[in-house]
Design a protein around this motif. Structure first.
Motif, mmCIF file in Angstrom:
data_model
loop_
_atom_site.group_PDB
_atom_site.id
_atom_site.type_symbol
_atom_site.label_atom_id
_atom_site.label_comp_id
_atom_site.label_asym_id
_atom_site.label_seq_id
_atom_site.Cartn_x
_atom_site.Cartn_y
_atom_site.Cartn_z
ATOM 1 N N ASP A 317 8.574 -26.869 26.660
ATOM 2 C CA ASP A 317 9.709 -26.403 27.454
ATOM 3 C C ASP A 317 10.454 -27.554 28.111
ATOM 4 O O ASP A 317 11.675 -27.514 28.257
ATOM 5 C CB ASP A 317 9.234 -25.448 28.561
ATOM 6 N N ASP A 318 9.703 -28.582 28.516
ATOM 7 C CA ASP A 318 10.354 -29.693 29.199
ATOM 8 C C ASP A 318 11.262 -30.483 28.258
ATOM 9 O O ASP A 318 12.318 -30.956 28.662
ATOM 10 C CB ASP A 318 9.312 -30.611 29.837
ATOM 11 N N GLN A 319 10.831 -30.604 26.994
ATOM 12 C CA GLN A 319 11.706 -31.276 26.025
ATOM 13 C C GLN A 319 12.995 -30.486 25.834
ATOM 14 O O GLN A 319 14.085 -31.046 25.821
ATOM 15 C CB GLN A 319 11.004 -31.415 24.676
ATOM 16 N N LEU A 323 16.932 -31.730 26.873
ATOM 17 C CA LEU A 323 18.070 -31.767 25.954
ATOM 18 C C LEU A 323 19.179 -30.824 26.412
ATOM 19 O O LEU A 323 20.364 -31.171 26.387
ATOM 20 C CB LEU A 323 17.617 -31.402 24.541
ATOM 21 N N GLN A 324 18.800 -29.642 26.877
ATOM 22 C CA GLN A 324 19.807 -28.681 27.331
ATOM 23 C C GLN A 324 20.525 -29.177 28.581
ATOM 24 O O GLN A 324 21.717 -28.947 28.763
ATOM 25 C CB GLN A 324 19.169 -27.320 27.599
ATOM 26 N N ALA A 325 19.780 -29.871 29.438
ATOM 27 C CA ALA A 325 20.397 -30.407 30.653
ATOM 28 C C ALA A 325 21.410 -31.498 30.319
ATOM 29 O O ALA A 325 22.147 -31.956 31.185
ATOM 30 C CB ALA A 325 19.327 -30.967 31.598
ATOM 31 N N ARG A 326 21.430 -31.912 29.056
ATOM 32 C CA ARG A 326 22.447 -32.869 28.619
ATOM 33 C C ARG A 326 23.522 -32.161 27.807
ATOM 34 O O ARG A 326 24.189 -32.766 26.963
ATOM 35 C CB ARG A 326 21.801 -33.987 27.802
ATOM 36 N N SER B 47 12.555 -32.222 44.408
ATOM 37 C CA SER B 47 12.711 -32.083 42.948
ATOM 38 C C SER B 47 12.986 -30.633 42.578
ATOM 39 O O SER B 47 13.743 -30.354 41.643
ATOM 40 C CB SER B 47 11.459 -32.566 42.220
ATOM 41 N N THR B 48 12.364 -29.730 43.302
ATOM 42 C CA THR B 48 12.604 -28.306 43.041
ATOM 43 C C THR B 48 14.089 -27.990 43.210
ATOM 44 O O THR B 48 14.693 -27.305 42.364
ATOM 45 C CB THR B 48 11.759 -27.437 43.991
ATOM 46 N N LEU B 49 14.685 -28.505 44.275
ATOM 47 C CA LEU B 49 16.120 -28.300 44.484
ATOM 48 C C LEU B 49 16.927 -28.841 43.299
ATOM 49 O O LEU B 49 17.827 -28.166 42.779
ATOM 50 C CB LEU B 49 16.563 -28.982 45.788
ATOM 51 N N ALA B 50 16.559 -30.054 42.860
ATOM 52 C CA ALA B 50 17.271 -30.663 41.729
ATOM 53 C C ALA B 50 17.137 -29.805 40.479
ATOM 54 O O ALA B 50 18.119 -29.542 39.772
ATOM 55 C CB ALA B 50 16.724 -32.070 41.484
ATOM 56 N N TYR B 51 15.899 -29.356 40.197
ATOM 57 C CA TYR B 51 15.656 -28.536 39.011
ATOM 58 C C TYR B 51 16.385 -27.198 39.079
ATOM 59 O O TYR B 51 16.885 -26.697 38.072
ATOM 60 C CB TYR B 51 14.158 -28.277 38.848
ATOM 61 N N GLY B 55 18.865 -25.679 36.528
ATOM 62 C CA GLY B 55 18.511 -24.455 35.808
ATOM 63 C C GLY B 55 17.188 -24.492 35.062
ATOM 64 O O GLY B 55 17.024 -23.812 34.041
ATOM 65 N N HIS B 56 16.219 -25.260 35.545
ATOM 66 C CA HIS B 56 14.923 -25.313 34.858
ATOM 67 C C HIS B 56 14.271 -23.923 34.846
ATOM 68 O O HIS B 56 14.213 -23.249 35.873
ATOM 69 C CB HIS B 56 13.999 -26.316 35.547
ATOM 70 N N PRO B 57 13.761 -23.489 33.668
ATOM 71 C CA PRO B 57 13.225 -22.122 33.553
ATOM 72 C C PRO B 57 11.954 -21.868 34.367
ATOM 73 O O PRO B 57 11.550 -20.711 34.528
ATOM 74 C CB PRO B 57 12.931 -21.982 32.049
ATOM 75 N N LYS B 58 11.351 -22.922 34.885
ATOM 76 C CA LYS B 58 10.099 -22.757 35.640
ATOM 77 C C LYS B 58 10.334 -22.186 37.043
ATOM 78 O O LYS B 58 9.399 -21.775 37.711
ATOM 79 C CB LYS B 58 9.441 -24.136 35.744
ATOM 80 N N TYR B 59 11.596 -22.172 37.462
ATOM 81 C CA TYR B 59 11.899 -21.732 38.833
ATOM 82 C C TYR B 59 12.781 -20.487 38.822
ATOM 83 O O TYR B 59 13.642 -20.334 37.956
ATOM 84 C CB TYR B 59 12.616 -22.854 39.602
#
Ligand code: ATP
Ligand code: MG
Lengths: 377, 252
Positions: A317-319, A323-326, B47-51, B55-59
């Motif tokens: 998921d992090d990979q 990529l999506q964040a870019r 970092s949580t704020l940044a993520y 839009g990180h799916p973990k949050y």
């Protein structure tokens, strides 16, 4: 959700199996035998008895000749019932000779086709002493094939063979693929498995002298309903040889099933050898199953190095997030990750056009083909 | 002029053991051309704020809003946020084996700009940007972040910042793990971005030393998942001298 299945069997006795030109010397498999235990019910049944009116495989490369099987001098012996049936009933063999000392810069393209819906195959490639060449075999697209590829790697030669199995999705194929490696010779055998309903490939190597080097590489991509088994046997029977096995698979879609078995036998006389094998699988969706069984049997402790590894994992998921964040959309990001996963194997095919071709096919198989900007200067 | 507005943001991390609230009401407005530093102790949720912004799916966001020029950022997918002009330089950039830096950068720039850059200018741009950050051109052919040192990863993040030229950049501890030379080079990269695009920067950091190179207009103290104090650059010096004890004790 079906959990990924990872089987790690303890070393079994990998010593010689039955080898014979006579099909009856091999019992019809019941499915309980170690080497048939992963095969789905009813799979490959058509190859367990001779097929009335079966054809044979021919080649289009100008360098290759098709000869009557009767004229063939080959010491290779089948290792199971299907390969023995194919050997007993094939009428013609495809022969490719690379003369001694010959160096070819362009890859030799061996495009195979069958003469009938079910065709028996016998291909022999002989690399003369100190020759250097790359042969790309494309298996028939429109025939179910059963048979063998036999490679002889002359002393001091550098032989690369890439076998591409990408047949129509309704077809089965079953191939044994053996290489005898001469003294100080380098053999790279790369299997690319993409198409077919069910595919079983059995690559094996043994050594004819000391100092031989074998690279057995493979990429396979199985999706919905596809079954692929790769079962390798490295027979270290001479001192100071090396083997390196790297197979990478990706699975997607319901009921895709891959099996990788890597048997490496280091015999008592094979002192000073160096061997490593690894299988990595990437599960792209739920409902896929990857079996991975590395077996290393050491009859001598006097080796330079011996190891094996196996890993099956999901999309990272992090990979994808990175990529999506870019700005890269999810579909393209997935493609990049999977193509990247296969890149270290595909990049070892010593021809840029074929690298692009194989990568393109992998990309196309991963859903809607997306144009990915290349590294072109 | 652009504006990034975060209003009373609450968010939780999704773990195997369930959801756990980390952000407890973050409110912040960032204008283009401005740099805000966010400073806070380990585990405070920076970092949580940044993520969450990226839009990180973990949050999951449980309440509150994020808007970019009035547009609802939380409704956008991760790649849409990047295309809308948000950029996150990660504290721990991810390795992507088998994908070359040059392929990655071009794919990314093409996606964000909406069209492929002209090949000739692109190669030149990439080379110049790499030279500015004192990155060996050989990095272009290596796999993304694979085997990069900590400092090389951070330079690679700032390389992307320059090429993507976002409206707002969130830099999560871009300074950590950098020696003095690297810190200066990376800071110059950030300053070039600010001058070239008039972008806004959210600079997450532990230490004041990066603020010697990158001027922050506003400093926020971040503790327990929210901003507990806001001041000018002088606040950073107070934090450097006194630490976070005062704030941690107050929120504990
Ligand atoms: N995936 C996760 N699983 C469990 N807890 C998590 C996860 N991600 C973050 N947390 C927790 O959330 C809290 C905030 O973490 P975060 O990484 O946002 O802090 P931070 O302020 O960036 O810290 P640092 O200064 O160390 O980088 C921490 O307590 C952390 O353990
Ligand atoms: Mg952090």
């Amino acid at each position: 959700m079906t959990a990924p299945t990872i089987a790690l069997a303890p070393p079994t006795d990998l010593s010689p199996r039955v080898r014979s030109l006579v099909p009856e010397d091999f019992a019809k498999p019941s499915g309980r035998e170690e080497e048939w235990r992963f095969i789905p019910n009813g799979a490959f049944a058509q190859f367990m008895e001779p097929v009335e009116g079966a054809g044979h495989v021919i080649a289009s490369a100008s360098a290759a000749t098709v000869v009557s099987i009767a004229a063939l001098q080959s010491s290779w012996l089948p290792i199971d019932r299907p390969s023995a049936i194919a050997r007993a009933h094939v009428t013609h063999a495809v022969i490719l000779e690379i003369p001694a000392d010959h160096e070819s810069t362009e890859p030799i393209h061996l495009s195979l086709s069958g003469t009938s819906g079910v065709s028996y195959e016998h291909v022999e490639i002989r690399f003369g002493r100190f020759s250097k060449a790359t042969v790309i075999i494309e298996q028939p697209i429109e025939s179910a094939v059963c048979g063998s590829i036999v490679v002889t790697v002359g002393d001091g030669s550098t032989a690369t063979v890439v076998n591409v199995s990408d047949s129509n999705r309704t077809l089965e194929s079953l191939l044994t693929w053996h290489a005898d490696i001469g003294r100080d010779a380098h053999f790279t055998g790369t299997q690319v498995s993409l198409g077919g309903a069910r595919l079983r490939v059995l690559p094996s190597v043994s050594y004819l002298g000391t100092g031989g080097n074998a690279q057995l590489l493979g990429v396979f991509l199985a999706d919905e309903g596809q079954f692929m088994e790769h079962r390798l046997f490295v027979d270290h029977d001479r001192p100071n040889c090396t083997s390196n096995v790297v197979y990478k698979g990706a699975l997607s879609g319901e009921k895709s099933h891959t099996v990788w078995v890597g048997d490496v036998l280091v015999r008592r006389e094979a002192t000073g050898i160096d061997t490593y094998e690894i299988n990595r699988n990437l599960l792209l969706s739920d409902g896929a199953r990857a079996d991975s069984v590395p077996n290393l049997e050491l009859e001598t402790g006097d080796v330079a190095s011996a190891g094996h590894a196996s890993a099956t994992g999901r999309f990272d998921d992090d990979q994808l997030f990175y990529l999506q964040a870019r700005g890269i959309d999810e579909e393209t990001a997935r493609q990049l990750v999977v193509r990247g996963f296969f890149a270290d194997i595909v990049s070892r095919i010593p021809d840029a056009e074929w690298q692009t071709d194989i990568m393109g096919r992998i990309g196309a198989r991963l859903g809607v083909p997306v144009e990915i900007v290349g590294d072109d200067e | 002029m652009s504006q990034l507005v975060i209003t009373d943001l609450h968010a939780s991390v999704i773990t195997d053991a369930g959801e756990r609230e980390i952000l407890r009401g973050v409110t912040l407005t960032l204008d283009s051309g401005c740099t805000h530093a966010i400073m806070g102790p380990n585990g405070s949720g920076k970092s949580t704020l940044a993520y969450v912004i990226a839009g990180h799916p973990k949050y999951v966001v449980t309440s509150g809003t994020i808007t970019l020029d009035g547009q609802d950022v939380l409704a956008m997918s991760v790649d849409e946020r990047a295309k809308a002009g948000l950029f996150l330089a990660m504290q721990y950039p991810v390795e992507v084996p088998g994908v070359s830096v040059s392929n990655f950068l071009r794919t990314s720039v093409t996606a964000v700009r909406g069209e492929a850059p002209k090949l000739r200018t692109w190669v030149k741009d990439m080379k110049t940007s790499m030279a500015d950050l004192q990155m060996d051109p050989a990095f272009a052919e290596r796999s993304v972040n694979e085997g990069f040192s900590g400092g090389e990863k951070k330079r690679h993040e700032i390389l992307q910042l320059g090429l993507l030229a976002p409206k707002f950049a969130i830099l999560d501890e871009t300074d950590s793990g950098l020696d003095v030379d690297a810190l200066r080079i990376v800071s110059e990269g950030v300053n070039r971005y600010r001058e070239a695009t008039d972008g806004g920067v959210l600079l997450i950091t532990h230490y004041t030393r990066i603020l010697r190179y990158i001027h922050a207009d506003v400093v926020h103290v971040f503790v327990g998942g929210r901003i507990v104090e806001t001041g000018g650059p002088e606040l950073a010096d107070v934090l450097e001298a006194e630490g976070y004890d005062r704030y941690v004790a107050a929120t504990a």
